[in-house]
Scaffold this motif. Structure first.
Motif, PDB file in Angstrom:
ATOM      1  N   LEU A  58       0.713  -1.056  -0.114  1.00 34.64           N
ATOM      2  CA  LEU A  58      -0.083  -0.101   0.054  1.00 34.64           C
ATOM      3  C   LEU A  58       0.927   1.392   0.073  1.00 34.64           C
ATOM      4  N   PHE A  59       0.705   2.109  -1.010  1.00 36.82           N
ATOM      5  CA  PHE A  59       1.286   3.431  -1.135  1.00 36.82           C
ATOM      6  C   PHE A  59       0.428   4.283  -0.469  1.00 36.82           C
ATOM      7  N   VAL A  60       0.706   5.106   0.715  1.00 40.62           N
ATOM      8  CA  VAL A  60      -0.276   5.958   1.346  1.00 40.62           C
ATOM      9  C   VAL A  60       0.304   7.260   1.088  1.00 40.62           C
ATOM     10  N   GLU A  61      -0.703   8.236   0.751  1.00 48.13           N
ATOM     11  CA  GLU A  61      -0.340   9.579   0.726  1.00 48.13           C
ATOM     12  C   GLU A  61      -1.507  10.288   1.422  1.00 48.13           C
ATOM     13  N   GLY A  62      -0.916  10.976   2.287  1.00 45.80           N
ATOM     14  CA  GLY A  62      -1.792  11.756   3.313  1.00 45.80           C
ATOM     15  C   GLY A  62      -0.863  12.141   4.830  1.00 45.80           C
ATOM     16  N   HIS A  63      -1.491  12.869   5.621  1.00 43.11           N
ATOM     17  CA  HIS A  63      -0.763  13.440   6.568  1.00 43.11           C
ATOM     18  C   HIS A  63      -1.408  12.287   7.909  1.00 43.11           C
ATOM     19  N   MET A  64      -0.595  11.355   8.079  1.00 39.14           N
ATOM     20  CA  MET A  64      -1.108  10.172   8.984  1.00 39.14           C
ATOM     21  C   MET A  64       0.031  10.053  10.094  1.00 39.14           C
TER      22      MET A  64
ATOM     23  N   THR B 151      -9.837  -7.551   3.580  1.00 34.96           N
ATOM     24  CA  THR B 151      -9.629  -8.285   2.157  1.00 34.96           C
ATOM     25  C   THR B 151      -8.958  -9.438   2.295  1.00 34.96           C
ATOM     26  N   GLY B 152      -8.668  -9.942   3.646  1.00 32.40           N
ATOM     27  CA  GLY B 152      -7.901 -11.420   3.776  1.00 32.40           C
ATOM     28  C   GLY B 152      -6.524 -11.359   3.533  1.00 32.40           C
ATOM     29  N   CYS B 153      -5.944 -10.017   3.251  1.00 33.19           N
ATOM     30  CA  CYS B 153      -4.559 -10.208   3.059  1.00 33.19           C
ATOM     31  C   CYS B 153      -3.511 -10.429   4.419  1.00 33.19           C
ATOM     32  N   SER B 154      -3.103 -11.521   4.650  1.00 35.38           N
ATOM     33  CA  SER B 154      -2.157 -11.851   5.537  1.00 35.38           C
ATOM     34  C   SER B 154      -0.755 -11.050   5.729  1.00 35.38           C
ATOM     35  N   LYS B 155      -0.380 -10.673   4.352  1.00 39.42           N
ATOM     36  CA  LYS B 155       0.847  -9.903   4.511  1.00 39.42           C
ATOM     37  C   LYS B 155       0.625  -8.398   4.057  1.00 39.42           C
ATOM     38  N   VAL B 156       0.631  -7.436   4.644  1.00 42.42           N
ATOM     39  CA  VAL B 156       0.452  -6.254   4.124  1.00 42.42           C
ATOM     40  C   VAL B 156       2.017  -5.083   4.231  1.00 42.42           C
ATOM     41  N   PHE B 157       2.390  -4.500   3.366  1.00 39.05           N
ATOM     42  CA  PHE B 157       3.399  -3.842   3.429  1.00 39.05           C
ATOM     43  C   PHE B 157       2.941  -2.207   2.925  1.00 39.05           C
ATOM     44  N   MET B 158       3.488  -1.299   3.941  1.00 38.61           N
ATOM     45  CA  MET B 158       2.885   0.068   3.610  1.00 38.61           C
ATOM     46  C   MET B 158       4.292   0.969   3.245  1.00 38.61           C
ATOM     47  N   ALA B 159       4.162   1.918   2.290  1.00 39.11           N
ATOM     48  CA  ALA B 159       5.014   2.881   1.989  1.00 39.11           C
ATOM     49  C   ALA B 159       4.344   4.354   2.052  1.00 39.11           C
ATOM     50  N   LYS B 160       5.320   5.160   2.768  1.00 39.12           N
ATOM     51  CA  LYS B 160       4.817   6.679   2.670  1.00 39.12           C
ATOM     52  C   LYS B 160       5.125   7.066   1.153  1.00 39.12           C
ATOM     53  N   ALA B 161       3.969   7.615   0.477  1.00 37.91           N
ATOM     54  CA  ALA B 161       4.019   8.236  -0.806  1.00 37.91           C
ATOM     55  C   ALA B 161       3.962   9.678  -0.848  1.00 37.91           C
ATOM     56  N   GLY B 162       4.021  10.360   0.312  1.00 39.06           N
ATOM     57  CA  GLY B 162       3.830  11.656   0.317  1.00 39.06           C
ATOM     58  C   GLY B 162       2.782  12.270   1.297  1.00 39.06           C
ATOM     59  N   ASP B 163       2.918  13.620   1.550  1.00 35.71           N
ATOM     60  CA  ASP B 163       1.800  14.254   2.446  1.00 35.71           C
ATOM     61  C   ASP B 163       0.760  14.931   1.604  1.00 35.71           C
ATOM     62  N   ARG B 164      -0.349  14.978   2.161  1.00 30.28           N
ATOM     63  CA  ARG B 164      -1.235  15.812   1.328  1.00 30.28           C
ATOM     64  C   ARG B 164      -2.128  16.686   2.441  1.00 30.28           C
ATOM     65  N   GLN B 165      -2.436  18.014   2.111  1.00 31.56           N
ATOM     66  CA  GLN B 165      -3.065  18.917   3.234  1.00 31.56           C
ATOM     67  C   GLN B 165      -4.357  18.307   3.622  1.00 31.56           C
ATOM     68  N   PHE B 166      -5.083  17.776   2.788  1.00 31.86           N
ATOM     69  CA  PHE B 166      -6.559  17.278   3.293  1.00 31.86           C
ATOM     70  C   PHE B 166      -6.628  16.023   2.745  1.00 31.86           C
ATOM     71  N   GLY B 167      -7.404  14.940   3.500  1.00 30.60           N
ATOM     72  CA  GLY B 167      -7.680  13.641   3.111  1.00 30.60           C
ATOM     73  C   GLY B 167      -6.472  12.474   2.723  1.00 30.60           C
ATOM     74  N   LEU B 168      -7.021  11.672   2.322  1.00 26.02           N
ATOM     75  CA  LEU B 168      -6.161  10.308   2.108  1.00 26.02           C
ATOM     76  C   LEU B 168      -6.214   9.783   0.598  1.00 26.02           C
ATOM     77  N   LYS B 169      -5.107   9.185   0.190  1.00 17.95           N
ATOM     78  CA  LYS B 169      -5.012   8.625  -1.030  1.00 17.95           C
ATOM     79  C   LYS B 169      -4.239   7.250  -0.844  1.00 17.95           C
ATOM     80  N   VAL B 170      -4.757   6.135  -1.254  1.00 15.92           N
ATOM     81  CA  VAL B 170      -4.083   5.016  -1.024  1.00 15.92           C
ATOM     82  C   VAL B 170      -4.024   4.145  -2.564  1.00 15.92           C
ATOM     83  N   THR B 171      -2.643   3.671  -2.873  1.00 17.56           N
ATOM     84  CA  THR B 171      -2.708   3.010  -3.898  1.00 17.56           C
ATOM     85  C   THR B 171      -2.302   1.501  -3.564  1.00 17.56           C
ATOM     86  N   ALA B 172      -3.272   0.675  -4.096  1.00 18.98           N
ATOM     87  CA  ALA B 172      -3.040  -0.711  -3.451  1.00 18.98           C
ATOM     88  C   ALA B 172      -2.491  -1.542  -4.703  1.00 18.98           C
ATOM     89  N   VAL B 173      -1.535  -2.357  -4.399  1.00 18.72           N
ATOM     90  CA  VAL B 173      -0.825  -3.104  -5.561  1.00 18.72           C
ATOM     91  C   VAL B 173      -1.094  -4.572  -4.689  1.00 18.72           C
TER      92      VAL B 173
END
Length: 304
Positions: free
Chosen positions: A257-263, A279-301
């Motif tokens: 998961l590429f996470v873009e947001g202020h978290m 989703t049933g994914c037992s293995k989840v890896f997360m990468a910070k993809a940048g900040d944004r002033q409002f909201g959240l965007k997640v790109t899932a591979v």
């Protein structure tokens, strides 16, 4: 690795930076090189049977014979650690200086799909991680192209470390009136997206870890964003319903998961846990993809 269902936050580019190569195979791959859809790689290689296509490219160039490339790509047994033909020898020599090769192609033609297979095999010879991003042909391109794409996809699964497949027909399903030449242009941008995300946001150790934990999977990709309350819940629900991911029809093996947001850290972990539960994914890896002033965007591979 933490226990199953506990997400892993990757170190990102703050650690050792990987030495990377971008390989554009056939018409689709060379177009992406020409249009500079992917940035941040160390060096690039173009593979084509048409020298004129490669003339203007600021890349190393490997010319192949469209009539011979399928034979070259299918004549060597899986796991062979010696180059089986001149193209593999050239590629292996160039990839000695890379930790990861991003291989981009359109399946169904000759040079693209079979060139990608040769590139993946060459990468394995020199122990370079191969990440192949491939598009499936549009249905309107004909049955023979589809049949060839199936053979190439099978060979890629056997030889590449990670394979991400993007179906061209989904673009037409979302924009049925788009002209076919415009659809190809849009697909080039879509194919470049995962490579850009990985090049910008993954470190050398991250790529090594993903190869170990998710290697051999076939991946699909989509993104979701939300700029109101309950963003984590809303984004995960949107991804669950994605027709690009088809999570209700097949069992996932893991996700990046590429996470873009202020978290905050705890919120990021909660996002990963929720995605895993829903989703049933037992293995989840997360990468910070940048900040944004409002909201959240997640790109899932997501791997299957």
């Amino acid at each position: 690795m933490p226990p199953d269902n506990e997400p892993v936050i990757l170190s990102g580019p703050s650690g050792d930076k990987p030495r990377t190569c971008l390989i554009g195979c056939g018409g689709t791959g060379c177009n992406i090189l020409a249009e500079q859809e992917v940035r941040g790689h160390g060096f690039s290689i173009a593979i084509s049977s048409e020298p004129d296509i490669m003339k203007s490219l600021d890349s190393e160039r490997i010319s192949v014979d469209a009539r011979e490339i399928e034979k070259d790509a299918t004549s060597v047994k899986k796991g062979t650690r010696v180059a089986g033909n001149e193209t593999e020898t050239q590629l292996a020599g160039k990839l000695k200086q890379a930790d990861a090769a991003f291989i981009i192609c359109g399946l169904g033609g000759y040079t693209g799909g079979w060139g990608a297979v040769l590139a993946a095999r060459a990468a394995s010879i020199v122990k370079c991680t191969s990440i192949c991003i491939a598009s499936e042909p549009f249905s309107v391109e004909g049955g023979s192209r589809k049949e060839r794409a199936v053979k190439q996809f099978k060979a890629l699964k056997e030889n590449a470390d990670l394979v991400l497949v993007i179906p061209n027909d989904l673009i037409l399903s979302e924009a049925p009136n788009i002209p076919i030449n415009r659809a190809f242009r849009v697909m080039n941008t879509v194919l470049g997206l995962p490579a850009n995300l990985m090049l910008k946001n993954l470190g050398k150790d991250d790529i090594r870890l993903l190869r170990k934990e998710l290697g051999g999977s076939v991946f699909a990709m989509d993104n979701a964003e939300w700029d109101r309350d309950n963003a984590v819940f809303a984004v995960v629900e949107e991804l669950k319903k994605s027709k690009w991911l088809m999570l209700g029809e097949r069992e996932p093996s893991g996700a990046l998961l590429f996470v873009e947001g202020h978290m905050l850290y705890d919120d990021t972990i909660e996002l990963g846990k929720r995605f895993s539960r829903e989703t049933g994914c037992s293995k989840v890896f997360m990468a910070k993809a940048g900040d944004r002033q409002f909201g959240l965007k997640v790109t899932a591979v997501v791997g299957f």
